[in-house]
Design a protein around this motif. Structure first.
Motif, PDB file in Angstrom:
ATOM      1  N   PRO A  70      12.981  17.002 -71.559  1.00 43.13           N
ATOM      2  CA  PRO A  70      11.700  17.221 -72.128  1.00 43.13           C
ATOM      3  C   PRO A  70      10.979  15.871 -71.985  1.00 43.13           C
ATOM      4  O   PRO A  70      11.617  14.814 -71.936  1.00 43.13           O
ATOM      5  N   GLY A  71       9.609  16.097 -72.086  1.00 37.91           N
ATOM      6  CA  GLY A  71       8.642  14.984 -72.283  1.00 37.91           C
ATOM      7  C   GLY A  71       8.757  13.855 -71.227  1.00 37.91           C
ATOM      8  O   GLY A  71       9.230  14.740 -69.806  1.00 37.91           O
ATOM      9  N   HIS A  72       8.719  12.927 -71.409  1.00 39.83           N
ATOM     10  CA  HIS A  72       8.929  11.989 -70.457  1.00 39.83           C
ATOM     11  C   HIS A  72      10.558  11.064 -70.330  1.00 39.83           C
ATOM     12  O   HIS A  72      10.441   9.963 -69.770  1.00 39.83           O
ATOM     13  N   MET A  73      11.488  12.017 -70.820  1.00 39.26           N
ATOM     14  CA  MET A  73      12.789  11.403 -70.542  1.00 39.26           C
ATOM     15  C   MET A  73      13.198  10.920 -69.271  1.00 39.26           C
ATOM     16  O   MET A  73      12.824  11.598 -68.146  1.00 39.26           O
ATOM     17  N   PRO A  74      13.877   9.910 -69.211  1.00 43.89           N
ATOM     18  CA  PRO A  74      13.991   9.395 -67.689  1.00 43.89           C
ATOM     19  C   PRO A  74      15.089  10.309 -67.051  1.00 43.89           C
ATOM     20  O   PRO A  74      16.005  10.823 -67.882  1.00 43.89           O
ATOM     21  N   PHE A 131       9.933  22.972 -69.099  1.00 45.64           N
ATOM     22  CA  PHE A 131       8.598  22.940 -70.073  1.00 45.64           C
ATOM     23  C   PHE A 131       8.104  21.631 -69.788  1.00 45.64           C
ATOM     24  O   PHE A 131       8.472  20.934 -70.659  1.00 45.64           O
ATOM     25  N   PRO A 132       7.149  21.368 -69.150  1.00 48.22           N
ATOM     26  CA  PRO A 132       6.722  19.830 -68.801  1.00 48.22           C
ATOM     27  C   PRO A 132       5.796  19.529 -70.073  1.00 48.22           C
ATOM     28  O   PRO A 132       4.634  20.004 -69.983  1.00 48.22           O
ATOM     29  N   VAL A 133       6.044  19.038 -71.237  1.00 47.94           N
ATOM     30  CA  VAL A 133       5.015  18.428 -72.132  1.00 47.94           C
ATOM     31  C   VAL A 133       5.004  17.168 -72.080  1.00 47.94           C
ATOM     32  O   VAL A 133       5.756  16.333 -72.731  1.00 47.94           O
ATOM     33  N   ILE A 134       3.948  16.507 -71.168  1.00 45.07           N
ATOM     34  CA  ILE A 134       4.246  15.284 -70.634  1.00 45.07           C
ATOM     35  C   ILE A 134       2.608  14.749 -70.607  1.00 45.07           C
ATOM     36  O   ILE A 134       1.844  15.254 -70.361  1.00 45.07           O
ATOM     37  N   GLU A 161      15.356  13.584 -82.052  1.00 46.79           N
ATOM     38  CA  GLU A 161      14.182  13.437 -82.873  1.00 46.79           C
ATOM     39  C   GLU A 161      12.975  12.913 -81.983  1.00 46.79           C
ATOM     40  O   GLU A 161      11.648  13.287 -82.219  1.00 46.79           O
ATOM     41  N   ARG A 162      13.218  11.776 -81.084  1.00 40.99           N
ATOM     42  CA  ARG A 162      11.674  11.101 -80.593  1.00 40.99           C
ATOM     43  C   ARG A 162      11.202  12.204 -79.720  1.00 40.99           C
ATOM     44  O   ARG A 162       9.891  12.454 -79.704  1.00 40.99           O
ATOM     45  N   PHE A 163      12.041  13.049 -78.859  1.00 43.11           N
ATOM     46  CA  PHE A 163      11.355  13.858 -77.764  1.00 43.11           C
ATOM     47  C   PHE A 163      11.002  15.134 -78.353  1.00 43.11           C
ATOM     48  O   PHE A 163      10.051  15.759 -77.865  1.00 43.11           O
ATOM     49  N   GLU A 164      11.612  15.624 -79.535  1.00 39.52           N
ATOM     50  CA  GLU A 164      11.126  16.872 -80.179  1.00 39.52           C
ATOM     51  C   GLU A 164       9.769  16.668 -80.985  1.00 39.52           C
ATOM     52  O   GLU A 164       8.841  17.251 -80.871  1.00 39.52           O
ATOM     53  N   ARG A 165       9.625  15.404 -81.545  1.00 34.99           N
ATOM     54  CA  ARG A 165       8.207  14.807 -82.169  1.00 34.99           C
ATOM     55  C   ARG A 165       7.152  14.861 -80.913  1.00 34.99           C
ATOM     56  O   ARG A 165       6.112  15.197 -81.219  1.00 34.99           O
ATOM     57  N   ASN A 166       7.651  14.391 -79.870  1.00 36.31           N
ATOM     58  CA  ASN A 166       6.775  14.363 -78.679  1.00 36.31           C
ATOM     59  C   ASN A 166       6.270  15.784 -77.969  1.00 36.31           C
ATOM     60  O   ASN A 166       4.996  15.970 -78.157  1.00 36.31           O
ATOM     61  N   TYR A 167       6.964  16.657 -78.197  1.00 35.40           N
ATOM     62  CA  TYR A 167       6.856  18.078 -78.138  1.00 35.40           C
ATOM     63  C   TYR A 167       5.823  18.629 -78.932  1.00 35.40           C
ATOM     64  O   TYR A 167       4.888  19.351 -78.795  1.00 35.40           O
ATOM     65  N   VAL A 168       6.075  18.252 -80.317  1.00 33.13           N
ATOM     66  CA  VAL A 168       5.252  18.941 -81.478  1.00 33.13           C
ATOM     67  C   VAL A 168       4.093  18.193 -81.537  1.00 33.13           C
ATOM     68  O   VAL A 168       2.867  19.102 -81.642  1.00 33.13           O
TER      69      VAL A 168
END
Length: 350
Positions: A327-331, A8-11, A247-254
């Motif tokens: 998730p998100g822009h994770m490396p 799920f690209p939330v980027i 927490e960092r990438f869940e916040r990005n998603y939210v």
């Protein structure tokens, strides 16, 4: 319990480009097959960082099909209201052929007002369009010639080419966010189910799954029911590291979801009761509460195994858990480490 991989690209495009995301997704899918995961799946969204890198799941899954040979390919899900069923059935059938019969065809109604606005489709039509889409696709896949006269579509006679490899048709999954009624309808029709625990309460999800199982059992369908349940997953041998990343990438998603659901602030629909509360739910997001409620898988392998044991106790051990590790822009390297750690120390121990 089976396990799959969910994309799920939330980027934000400024953080990771589309070509980079697609190549990383294909590499993760290839790794997932080698590690014994049951499926890969991806979404359909438009016009924003909330899923916008995947406007067509069939295209991305076709690229994955070319690099794999066993893992199942799941649309999670094709949005019925935004697609013509004749084209959708043909594209999905083509993917089933390209993958030599590995397609699981997931369909959804969509829920974002801005996307319905982009396609100029009234949200009030979403349920009826969804039902007609599934019926048309299964008819086109199963019958030699189809003439269709429905509420939204009229065509035929037409014989679909290519015919799907799986007969009478690929497995059909129904995506349901909060509706026990939709789950019961899916069970009665003999379809399979996709659910997302992050958008509903534990009690509501139990009711949804009970409605599905009871309706399917009462209808006496011969195939085994399959239920996919989706979670983001953050793993590390170091608990503090796993939770900080989560927490960092869940916040990005939210944060990106907040922009996507903003249209609900001025939208009300009898087709989507209670969805206007999405805006307040997103604003009130609390990571610690989400983790405590097991809406996200995070921690050490032992802790995530405990979370999965709890999930099986609440919802049943007949589930296929579909995890997102990118998730998100994770490396990429971090995503792959999570995938391999999950396969070795979580999946391999259950």
């Amino acid at each position: 319990m089976d396990f799959g991989l969910n994309f799920f690209p939330v980027i934000d495009p400024a953080r990771k480009s589309a070509p980079e995301y697609y190549q990383e997704t294909i590499k993760l899918a290839v790794a997932a097959e080698s590690l014994g995961f049951e499926h890969v799946q991806t979404v359909e969204h438009y016009g924003s960082p909330y899923g916008g890198y995947c406007p067509d799941p069939v295209t991305l899954l076709s690229a994955i099909a070319a690099r794999t040979s066993r893992i199942r390919l799941t649309t999670g899900a094709v949005i019925a209201a935004f697609n013509h069923p004749l084209k959708t059935a043909a594209k999905l059938s083509m993917l089933d052929n390209l993958s030599q019969g590995r397609l699981d065809a997931g369909f959804g109604r969509g829920f974002l007002p801005d996307e319905f606005g982009l396609f100029q489709v009234p949200m009030a039509e979403s349920r009826a369009r969804f039902a007609e889409m599934v019926d048309v696709c299964t008819a086109l896949w199963s019958e030699d010639s189809v003439t269709w006269t429905g509420e939204f579509y009229r065509f035929g006679p037409v014989s679909l080419l290519p015919r799907p490899v799986q007969r009478p048709h690929p497995p059909v999954f129904v995506a349901s966010a909060t509706s026990a009624e939709s789950c019961a309808a899916a069970g009665k029709a003999g379809h399979h189910l996709q659910v997302v625990p992050s958008v509903t309460s534990r009690e509501q999800l139990r009711e949804m799954l009970t409605a599905y199982r009871e309706a399917r059992a009462a209808s006496d369908h011969p195939s085994r029911p399959r239920i996919q349940i989706k979670y983001t997953c953050y793993l590390s041998e170091n608990r503090a590291e796993a939770l900080e990343t989560a927490e960092r990438f869940e916040r990005n998603y939210v944060d990106h979801m907040a922009g996507a659901v903003a249209g609900w602030a001025g939208t009300r629909s009898g087709q989507y009761p209670g969805y206007e509360k999405f805006v307040d739910k997103v604003r009130g997001y609390d990571f610690d509460a989400a983790l405590a409620a097991t809406k996200v898988l995070a921690g050490t392998p032992a802790e995530v195994r405990d979370q999965l044991a709890a999930i099986a106790g609440w919802y049943g051990d007949d589930l296929t858990v579909s995890i997102q590790v990118s998730p998100g822009h994770m490396p990429y390297e971090q995503s792959e480490r999570t995938l391999r750690l999950f396969a070795d120390q979580v999946m391999g121990e259950i």
